[in-house]
Design an enzyme around this catalytic site. Structure first.
Site: not given
Length: 158
Positions: A63, A67
């Site tokens: 994750y 990002k």
């Protein structure tokens, strides 16, 4: 891919106000005051990243890596298209009260409770706060804001 399409559309469309406004802007500029495209146009792309894209996030490496990629894309596109009058920004909220966070809290309540308690302002973010920042950034109040990120995290990363 979405940003690629947005940029292509912005580059081929007429400035706000049409061709007459563009001609008027071009004829009104003088040598003493340079008017850049970034001042004449209000084209803006806002990428949604996360505070996980600004630092390491143990247990969430995939994750966090995705990002971080948004951060690099925002910075590169901000430099690449700034001269064309296109601003590219990213918003980096931390934990925000959304259905995704609710599902996470249901599955790992102890971890989520610890995360929620770690915010100096005493709570997690609200989706309305992220939307309000988008509204501000889409406005024309600061055309120099491009290629950068805005963190919405209640001083969590301070």
């Amino acid at each position: 891919l979405c940003m690629k399409g947005e940029i292509a559309q912005m580059l081929k469309q007429s400035p706000p106000g049409g061709a007459a406004a563009a001609a008027a802007a071009a004829s009104s500029s003088s040598s003493s005051k340079v008017t850049a495209n970034i001042d004449k146009l209000n084209y803006c792309i806002i990428n949604l990243s996360s505070s996980a894209g600004l630092a390491a996030m143990p247990e969430f490496s995939c994750y966090s890596a995705s990002k971080h990629g948004i951060q690099g894309l925002t910075k590169s596109a901000g430099k690449e298209y700034g001269a064309d009058g296109i601003r590219v920004l990213s918003i980096c909220p931390s934990t925000t009260d959304t259905p995704m966070v609710a599902r996470f809290a249901d599955r790992w309540p102890d971890w989520q409770a610890k995360q929620n308690a770690s915010f100096p302002v005493g709570r997690i973010g609200r989706a309305e706060e992220v939307a309000a920042m988008c509204g501000f950034l889409f406005g024309d109040g600061c055309p120099m804001a491009t290629g950068t990120s805005i963190t919405i995290d209640g001083a969590h990363s301070s």
